[in-house]
Structures are given as C-alpha cells and as structure tokens.
Scaffold this motif. Structure first.
Motif, PDB file in Angstrom:
ATOM      1  N   VAL A   1      21.522  46.951  37.469  1.00  0.00           N
ATOM      2  CA  VAL A   1      22.903  46.541  37.182  1.00  0.00           C
ATOM      3  C   VAL A   1      23.046  45.063  37.532  1.00  0.00           C
ATOM      4  O   VAL A   1      22.553  44.615  38.568  1.00  0.00           O
ATOM      5  N   THR A   2      23.688  44.300  36.670  1.00  0.00           N
ATOM      6  CA  THR A   2      24.072  42.928  36.998  1.00  0.00           C
ATOM      7  C   THR A   2      25.593  42.853  37.063  1.00  0.00           C
ATOM      8  O   THR A   2      26.294  43.561  36.339  1.00  0.00           O
ATOM      9  N   LEU A   3      26.084  41.993  37.940  1.00  0.00           N
ATOM     10  CA  LEU A   3      27.524  41.887  38.167  1.00  0.00           C
ATOM     11  C   LEU A   3      27.940  40.426  38.014  1.00  0.00           C
ATOM     12  O   LEU A   3      27.876  39.651  38.976  1.00  0.00           O
ATOM     13  N   PRO A   4      28.373  40.027  36.819  1.00  0.00           N
ATOM     14  CA  PRO A   4      28.793  38.637  36.610  1.00  0.00           C
ATOM     15  C   PRO A   4      29.950  38.222  37.522  1.00  0.00           C
ATOM     16  O   PRO A   4      30.161  37.032  37.766  1.00  0.00           O
ATOM     17  N   GLU A   5      30.705  39.208  38.011  1.00  0.00           N
ATOM     18  CA  GLU A   5      31.859  38.904  38.861  1.00  0.00           C
ATOM     19  C   GLU A   5      31.466  38.485  40.276  1.00  0.00           C
ATOM     20  O   GLU A   5      32.318  38.032  41.055  1.00  0.00           O
TER      21      GLU A   5
ATOM     22  N   ALA B   1      33.442  33.799  46.551  1.00  0.00           N
ATOM     23  CA  ALA B   1      34.451  32.767  46.794  1.00  0.00           C
ATOM     24  C   ALA B   1      35.724  33.362  47.383  1.00  0.00           C
ATOM     25  O   ALA B   1      36.330  32.790  48.300  1.00  0.00           O
ATOM     26  N   ALA B   2      36.140  34.517  46.869  1.00  0.00           N
ATOM     27  CA  ALA B   2      37.366  35.149  47.364  1.00  0.00           C
ATOM     28  C   ALA B   2      37.208  35.578  48.813  1.00  0.00           C
ATOM     29  O   ALA B   2      38.106  35.360  49.647  1.00  0.00           O
ATOM     30  N   ALA B   3      36.076  36.192  49.146  1.00  0.00           N
ATOM     31  CA  ALA B   3      35.851  36.613  50.529  1.00  0.00           C
ATOM     32  C   ALA B   3      35.839  35.415  51.464  1.00  0.00           C
ATOM     33  O   ALA B   3      36.435  35.443  52.560  1.00  0.00           O
TER      34      ALA B   3
ATOM     35  N   ARG C   1      43.757  40.200  45.123  1.00  0.00           N
ATOM     36  CA  ARG C   1      43.641  40.892  43.834  1.00  0.00           C
ATOM     37  C   ARG C   1      42.181  40.977  43.402  1.00  0.00           C
ATOM     38  O   ARG C   1      41.736  42.003  42.869  1.00  0.00           O
ATOM     39  N   ILE C   2      41.429  39.904  43.646  1.00  0.00           N
ATOM     40  CA  ILE C   2      39.999  39.931  43.318  1.00  0.00           C
ATOM     41  C   ILE C   2      39.301  41.000  44.162  1.00  0.00           C
ATOM     42  O   ILE C   2      38.419  41.713  43.678  1.00  0.00           O
ATOM     43  N   GLY C   3      39.707  41.118  45.421  1.00  0.00           N
ATOM     44  CA  GLY C   3      39.129  42.140  46.274  1.00  0.00           C
ATOM     45  C   GLY C   3      39.397  43.539  45.764  1.00  0.00           C
ATOM     46  O   GLY C   3      38.517  44.412  45.809  1.00  0.00           O
TER      47      GLY C   3
ATOM     48  N   ARG D   1      36.569  46.304  44.660  1.00  0.00           N
ATOM     49  CA  ARG D   1      36.540  47.697  45.121  1.00  0.00           C
ATOM     50  C   ARG D   1      36.484  48.651  43.932  1.00  0.00           C
ATOM     51  O   ARG D   1      35.732  49.636  43.942  1.00  0.00           O
ATOM     52  N   SER D   2      37.252  48.344  42.913  1.00  0.00           N
ATOM     53  CA  SER D   2      37.282  49.213  41.738  1.00  0.00           C
ATOM     54  C   SER D   2      35.931  49.227  41.030  1.00  0.00           C
ATOM     55  O   SER D   2      35.405  50.296  40.682  1.00  0.00           O
ATOM     56  N   ARG D   3      35.365  48.039  40.831  1.00  0.00           N
ATOM     57  CA  ARG D   3      34.080  47.961  40.111  1.00  0.00           C
ATOM     58  C   ARG D   3      32.961  48.617  40.899  1.00  0.00           C
ATOM     59  O   ARG D   3      32.160  49.384  40.352  1.00  0.00           O
ATOM     60  N   LEU D   4      32.875  48.346  42.183  1.00  0.00           N
ATOM     61  CA  LEU D   4      31.828  48.963  42.991  1.00  0.00           C
ATOM     62  C   LEU D   4      32.070  50.453  43.174  1.00  0.00           C
ATOM     63  O   LEU D   4      31.124  51.246  43.246  1.00  0.00           O
ATOM     64  N   GLY D   5      33.332  50.833  43.207  1.00  0.00           N
ATOM     65  CA  GLY D   5      33.655  52.261  43.263  1.00  0.00           C
ATOM     66  C   GLY D   5      33.186  52.997  42.021  1.00  0.00           C
ATOM     67  O   GLY D   5      32.721  54.148  42.103  1.00  0.00           O
TER      68      GLY D   5
END
Length: 374
Positions: A222-226, A232-234, A280-282, A286-290
């Motif tokens: 899996v690759t995650l472009p996000e 940066a958000a963290a 909001r990015i966080g 969470r949604s994507r990793l979930g």
C-alpha cells in the motif's frame, strides 16, 4: 545531579520484582522531575506523588532502579543533550541513541533494567528502540494515563514501555495497566498492509520483507500519498501545543538549549486556523488507516528510513515514519530485525488497531520468533 549519561538518578531498591527505569519526565515520589532541562533543575522540588504509571508498577512489586536521561523537555529525536550528556548507543557508539527516551532505551539495552518507561509524542519510544536494537511500544492515545508526566503535546503524548524483547513489553504493559495480558497468538490473524515509501534504504525493506514472509504474514503493498500532509499536521499540532505547555520556560532562555528556545517560540507562530486544519487532517488519517485495519489485522513499515545517523551528521526527518501514527492515535511496536546484508539492525514497525495492544504484542512475538529462527 547527573551521575552518568544514561542515568540522572540512581535509586537503591530491594526485592525481586522487575527492574524499572523511569524516564525523568515522569514523576517518582520524593525525587525531582527535571526533563533533563536546567530550567527545571533550577527548582528541584521533589514530586509529591508517583505518576499513575509508577504507582501501579510499585503496587505490583516493580523495583524502580532510577530516573533516566532524555533529550531536554522531550523535544528532539536524536537523543543528544548538551547539559546532561548523551547516552552511548550500545550497538555503535558513533551513532545517536535516539530520543527522546534515550536513557531508558540504553539502560534496557545494557541490561541495567528489565523495563524502561518512555514517552512517545512523535516517535520517542520507537526511534530509540530502533537505534539501540531493542523493542518499544507506543500505546494507543488515551489508553495509559499521562498524569504526572511533563507535558509536551497534550493530544499526542503517550507513555509506553521499552524492553529487550516482546515478553518484556508485556511485562511493561502489565506494570502500567494491572491485568494486561498478551493475546494468544493462535487467534490473531497474520495479515498486514505493507506500507511502502520511496526513500527507504532498500536493505531495510528487504530485511523486513524477509521476516514478514518467514513469520507467515500475508502482506498487501500500500502507498499513502497523504503521508506527507500527515507528517506536517502532526508536527504543527506538536509545535502549537508545545508552546502553550512550555512557554513559561522562555523566561529563562539561558537555561534552555538554543534549539529549544527556537522550537518553543516557533510554536507561537502556528495559528489557530492551522491547528484546526491539522485536526481535520488527523481525522482523515484515522479514517484512512482505519479502512486499512478493517481489511488487514496490522500495518507493517520500517521505524526508520535509514541507519541511525552518526553523532556529527544528525539531520531532520527521523520521525517521518512514526509521527503520523501519533496523529492517528494508533498503537505501534518497534521490533529489531537483522539486516540480510549484515548492516546496522533494521527495525520493523507493526501497527495495530486502537486499544488492541494485546493482539499487537501477540503478533510481534510471532515475528520475533521468526527472527530468532533465522
């Protein structure tokens, strides 16, 4: 008083319980909590009470053998502290030990403690574990109380154990959370989303893939472009919250490292609107990793993209693969893996679902056994 670069305070203990080293940003009753920072050492009032994670350990017979060194105020990942010294990397003294939980990692690696307590805001348990060739567990955000811990980033701070092996991590979790029990591995599915990144040392990826295959873990790439936006958000949440938690120390800049004067002050420039955007990015992270964890039992990725840097060549970016997991609040184990090319040991980061440390440690134990069998 600093007595060596690993320990800020040694304690004499009796009994036969596990030896526990406590990072000196966590309160131990009757001893000062300095976070290895002269601005706090200047007012060395002893803690009136144990932090909850120390209190529960005492009740279970743990022997607190001392308070360990760290990076000033938990703010950096390299393990370097010009005030109190830098603990020596037990694998290669020319390399950084990783931070901020440097002393706890080195104490465990040198068999001076069975379990080390560390804190992890962006990687500060997992990175020193990776640098020192041991295991470390970043716990689910909110699972382990952080009361009695010097605050850095209220929503990202976590407390977790370091140990020489996965069994030691289970002991550490039980000290923090009485009644904790590692799950039976026979009931844990061995499937993982294998997260891929373009700039990881190929020797690290090859070594991790070999161990995953040897353990019978079924993986899907899996690759995650996000990911970049999550990093940066963290970091911006950490910076903004770190300003409000530690801004009072700017009144004594002579008792702070210059880089901490800059990093604390820099947090003031992060606007409320940006923090809201980062929240909001966080949620999106969470949604994507979930979604991935709904399809796979675990996520698998390196802890570090390359070997730990040498002391004279430290560069930013050591939390690139760890800090997004703080943003998402997920638990993650760092597990040492020998490199197939004989280089500095790699570290596998295995990530589980929220509040599923029991299953995460069971899977990590299977991987650890696969490493031992090779």
């Amino acid at each position: 008083m600093v007595i060596d670069a690993t320990w800020l305070l040694r304690l004499e203990t009796d009994g036969d319980g596990p030896r526990l080293a406590v990072k000196d940003c966590i309160d131990v009753a009757g001893t000062p909590t300095t976070a290895a920072c002269p601005a706090l050492m200047d007012d060395p009032a002893p803690a009136a009470a144990d932090a909850p994670v120390v209190e529960t350990a005492r009740r279970q017979g743990a022997r607190i053998v001392g308070k360990t060194n760290l990076v000033e105020l938990c703010r950096h990942i390299d393990g370097i502290n010009p005030w109190t010294g830098t603990p020596t990397n037990p694998i290669d003294p020319e390399r950084v030990p990783g931070g901020s939980s440097s002393g706890s990692a080195v104490a465990v690696a040198n068999d001076e403690a069975d379990v080390g307590y560390g804190t992890d805001t962006g990687g500060s348990v997992r990175v020193p574990a990776a640098c020192c060739g041991i295991t470390g567990l970043k716990t689910t955000a909110g699972r382990v109380p952080t009361h009695g811990v010097v605050e850095f980033s209220r929503t990202l701070d976590t407390v977790g154990p370091l140990a020489r092996d996965v069994a030691g991590l289970a002991v550490g979790m039980e000290l923090m959370e009485p009644g904790f029990r590692q799950a039976d591995a026979s009931g844990v599915p061995l499937t993982a989303a294998r997260l891929r990144f373009a700039d990881v040392d190929p020797g690290i990826d090859t070594s991790l893939d070999a161990v995953l295959a040897a353990a019978g873990v079924k993986t899907v790439d899996v690759t995650l472009p996000e990911w970049e936006s999550w990093v940066a958000a963290a970091n911006d949440i950490m910076g903004a919250e770190g300003y409000w938690a530690q801004r009072h120390l700017l009144d004594r800049p002579d008792l702070l490292e210059e880089r901490d004067v800059e990093s604390i002050g820099g947090g003031a420039r992060i606007k409320a609107g940006r923090v809201a955007e980062c929240r909001r990015i966080g949620l999106a992270a969470r949604s994507r990793l979930g979604e991935l964890l709904a399809d796979h039992a675990f996520l698998a990725l390196p802890t570090l993209r390359a070997e730990p840097p040498r002391m004279d060549d430290v560069r930013p970016g050591m939390t690139y693969l760890t800090v997004p997991l703080n943003l998402a609040g997920l638990p993650a184990v760092a597990l040492p893996v020998p490199r197939t090319d004989g280089g500095f040991p790699a570290s596998l980061q295995l990530v589980g679902a929220w509040y599923a440390e029991e299953e995460l440690l069971a899977a990590a134990a299977v991987l650890e056994a696969a490493v031992a069998a090779r």
